[in-house]
Every structure is written in C-alpha cells, then in structure tokens.
Design a protein around this motif. Structure first.
Motif, mmCIF file in Angstrom:
data_model
loop_
_atom_site.group_PDB
_atom_site.id
_atom_site.type_symbol
_atom_site.label_atom_id
_atom_site.label_comp_id
_atom_site.label_asym_id
_atom_site.label_seq_id
_atom_site.Cartn_x
_atom_site.Cartn_y
_atom_site.Cartn_z
ATOM 1 N N ILE A 35 0.858 -1.188 0.000
ATOM 2 C CA ILE A 35 0.000 0.000 0.000
ATOM 3 C C ILE A 35 0.891 1.234 0.000
ATOM 4 O O ILE A 35 1.769 1.377 0.854
ATOM 5 C CB ILE A 35 -0.921 0.032 1.235
ATOM 6 N N VAL A 36 0.660 2.117 -0.960
ATOM 7 C CA VAL A 36 1.373 3.399 -0.989
ATOM 8 C C VAL A 36 0.390 4.457 -0.521
ATOM 9 O O VAL A 36 -0.590 4.767 -1.198
ATOM 10 C CB VAL A 36 1.881 3.728 -2.411
ATOM 11 N N ALA A 94 -2.526 17.419 9.324
ATOM 12 C CA ALA A 94 -2.620 15.970 9.552
ATOM 13 C C ALA A 94 -2.043 15.211 8.363
ATOM 14 O O ALA A 94 -1.322 14.220 8.531
ATOM 15 C CB ALA A 94 -4.074 15.576 9.800
ATOM 16 N N SER A 95 -2.353 15.677 7.165
ATOM 17 C CA SER A 95 -1.842 15.018 5.955
ATOM 18 C C SER A 95 -0.327 15.121 5.879
ATOM 19 O O SER A 95 0.363 14.137 5.542
ATOM 20 C CB SER A 95 -2.483 15.649 4.719
ATOM 21 N N ARG A 96 0.197 16.290 6.178
ATOM 22 C CA ARG A 96 1.652 16.464 6.128
ATOM 23 C C ARG A 96 2.346 15.589 7.166
ATOM 24 O O ARG A 96 3.439 15.063 6.913
ATOM 25 C CB ARG A 96 2.010 17.940 6.325
ATOM 26 N N LEU A 97 1.745 15.417 8.318
ATOM 27 C CA LEU A 97 2.328 14.542 9.343
ATOM 28 C C LEU A 97 2.387 13.097 8.864
ATOM 29 O O LEU A 97 3.382 12.391 9.090
ATOM 30 C CB LEU A 97 1.526 14.630 10.636
ATOM 31 N N VAL A 98 1.333 12.640 8.220
ATOM 32 C CA VAL A 98 1.315 11.269 7.712
ATOM 33 C C VAL A 98 2.384 11.092 6.635
ATOM 34 O O VAL A 98 3.099 10.082 6.610
ATOM 35 C CB VAL A 98 -0.087 10.912 7.181
ATOM 36 N N ILE A 99 2.510 12.069 5.748
ATOM 37 C CA ILE A 99 3.541 11.994 4.714
ATOM 38 C C ILE A 99 4.928 11.982 5.346
ATOM 39 O O ILE A 99 5.798 11.182 4.962
ATOM 40 C CB ILE A 99 3.388 13.173 3.735
ATOM 41 N N ALA A 100 5.148 12.855 6.313
ATOM 42 C CA ALA A 100 6.451 12.915 6.983
ATOM 43 C C ALA A 100 6.768 11.605 7.691
ATOM 44 O O ALA A 100 7.892 11.086 7.595
ATOM 45 C CB ALA A 100 6.474 14.078 7.983
ATOM 46 N N ALA A 101 5.792 11.056 8.392
ATOM 47 C CA ALA A 101 6.001 9.793 9.103
ATOM 48 C C ALA A 101 6.341 8.675 8.126
ATOM 49 O O ALA A 101 7.227 7.845 8.390
ATOM 50 C CB ALA A 101 4.757 9.443 9.910
ATOM 51 N N ASP A 102 5.661 8.658 6.997
ATOM 52 C CA ASP A 102 5.929 7.639 5.990
ATOM 53 C C ASP A 102 7.340 7.780 5.445
ATOM 54 O O ASP A 102 8.068 6.793 5.295
ATOM 55 C CB ASP A 102 4.899 7.773 4.861
ATOM 56 N N GLU A 103 7.753 9.005 5.163
ATOM 57 C CA GLU A 103 9.101 9.238 4.644
ATOM 58 C C GLU A 103 10.173 8.827 5.656
ATOM 59 O O GLU A 103 11.287 8.449 5.271
ATOM 60 C CB GLU A 103 9.281 10.708 4.283
ATOM 61 N N GLY A 105 9.905 6.274 7.605
ATOM 62 C CA GLY A 105 9.838 4.834 7.817
ATOM 63 C C GLY A 105 9.030 4.410 9.030
ATOM 64 O O GLY A 105 9.185 3.293 9.530
ATOM 65 N N LEU A 106 8.135 5.275 9.495
ATOM 66 C CA LEU A 106 7.333 4.973 10.675
ATOM 67 C C LEU A 106 6.038 4.259 10.281
ATOM 68 O O LEU A 106 5.740 4.089 9.096
ATOM 69 C CB LEU A 106 7.035 6.272 11.424
ATOM 70 N N ASP A 107 5.284 3.854 11.281
ATOM 71 C CA ASP A 107 4.054 3.102 11.056
ATOM 72 C C ASP A 107 2.938 4.046 10.624
ATOM 73 O O ASP A 107 2.138 4.507 11.425
ATOM 74 C CB ASP A 107 3.661 2.349 12.330
ATOM 75 N N VAL A 108 2.897 4.321 9.324
ATOM 76 C CA VAL A 108 1.943 5.293 8.808
ATOM 77 C C VAL A 108 0.515 4.777 8.896
ATOM 78 O O VAL A 108 -0.422 5.554 9.106
ATOM 79 C CB VAL A 108 2.314 5.686 7.360
ATOM 80 N N ALA A 109 0.320 3.475 8.777
ATOM 81 C CA ALA A 109 -1.045 2.923 8.835
ATOM 82 C C ALA A 109 -1.676 3.192 10.193
ATOM 83 O O ALA A 109 -2.825 3.645 10.277
ATOM 84 C CB ALA A 109 -1.024 1.432 8.535
#
Length: 201
Positions: A35-36, A94-103, A105-109
């Motif tokens: 999932i991306v 909130a969206s930027r935080l999710v993108i940052a967390a994903d970049e 390598g954190l648990d974005v889900a």
C-alpha cells in the motif's frame, strides 16, 4: 511473487476511509501487495472534478449519507459518529504529518487510522496542533522530529503532488484505491479491488 502496489488516495477527514482501513490492510497482507499511502487535499480534488463538499449538498444527500454510515457500521461492527463535534476541519497538517512519518519509515497505517479515529470516534479536533501532537505521542512517535519534517517544503510539495496525481489518475473522492491504473472508489469496492488483484500475476 509480489503483485505490486495499491496507490491509496485518502483524505484525512474521510469517515469511509476509516471504515475500510483494516480491510484494506488485510487484503494487502493476504495478497502480498504493498500500500502506498497518498494523503490528498480533497477540497482541491473536488474543485477540479465537480465534487461537492458535504455542507453544500442537499439535505436529502446529507441524510442518506448518515443512513448509509449506520448501515455499514452495523455490517462491519465499527462505531462512528456520523456528525462529530469537529467534523471535517482543515486536514492539511494531519496530511503532512502522515507523509512525513511515511518518509521517515514509521508506522503510517496506525498513525492515519488514529487521526481518523480521533475525529469520528473520539470527538477530537484533528486540525488542532495539540490534538495532533497527542496522537503522535500515543503512537510512540518522536513528536518534534516528525513535526519538523512535516513543515518542510518537500513534504508540502509531496502533498500537492499526491493531490495532482489523484486527479490525473481519475480519482474524485476518498477513499480511492488505484491498482494497475484502475480506480476503485469507496470502501464498498474493496471486494472488487481484491478480485482485481487476485486476477493479476
């Protein structure tokens, strides 16, 4: 062998995304598909694709949304408040935080689901910086690091790129799942998404 990836275009205010989140992850796990996660600015998507924000919809459409939410909540055994106290506030941070967390390598889900749950279950304002910081803390995430990353020009550019990509892919609502160029709109199309993935080798 991996079947590739699902591009998951999600608005961080989407009640329907919350209802489908666990099932999407279950499908990905069963079928070895990645999932991306691509948070989007849905009001911008609507402006370009003819969508109408909920407060601007007719009373009949608003009432039917509530009816459908209640049906799906009963079917799935998931409780949400169709009209929470803080409903669909600005979701950009909130969206930027999710993108940052994903970049990072954190648990974005887990993070994006916690944000959705905060709005639709816990009656919290997900446009509030303090609320978002509390969510990050509860997820055992380094708040300062992720917050700083979320403020970068690169993350903002990624957020805008995801929004542009969504429109280019034919997305017009959230949640939308794009697999091998085919759009599946809504958590009620997850079974069809799974069938599509199973058909591909």
């Amino acid at each position: 062998m991996s079947r590739g990836a699902i591009d998951y275009y999600v608005w961080l205010n989407s009640d329907w995304a919350y209802l489908g989140a666990d099932r999407l992850e279950a499908i990905a796990g069963r079928l070895d598909v990645r999932i991306v996660y691509k948070p989007v600015d849905l009001p911008d998507v609507y402006a370009r694709t003819g969508g109408v924000l909920l407060p601007q919809r007719s009373p009949e459409r608003q009432a039917y949304r509530i009816t459908e939410l209640k049906r799906w909540c009963a079917k799935l055994g998931i409780d949400v408040n169709p009209t929470p106290r803080y409903m669909c506030p600005n979701a950009d941070q909130a969206s930027r935080l999710v993108i940052a967390a994903d970049e990072m390598g954190l648990d974005v889900a887990s993070l994006y689901k916690a944000i959705l749950r905060a709005q639709w279950v816990e009656e919290r304002d997900v446009s509030c910086a303090q609320t978002l910081r509390e969510i990050l803390q509860a997820q055992r995430i380094d708040v300062a690091a992720v917050w700083a990353r979320s403020q970068s020009a690169d993350v903002e550019a990624t957020y805008r790129r995801f929004t542009d990509e969504a429109v280019a892919a034919g997305v017009f609502g959230s949640p939308s799942y794009v697999y091998r160029g085919e759009v599946f709109w809504g958590q009620d199309r997850l079974d069809m998404l799974e069938e599509k993935i199973r058909s591909c080798v």
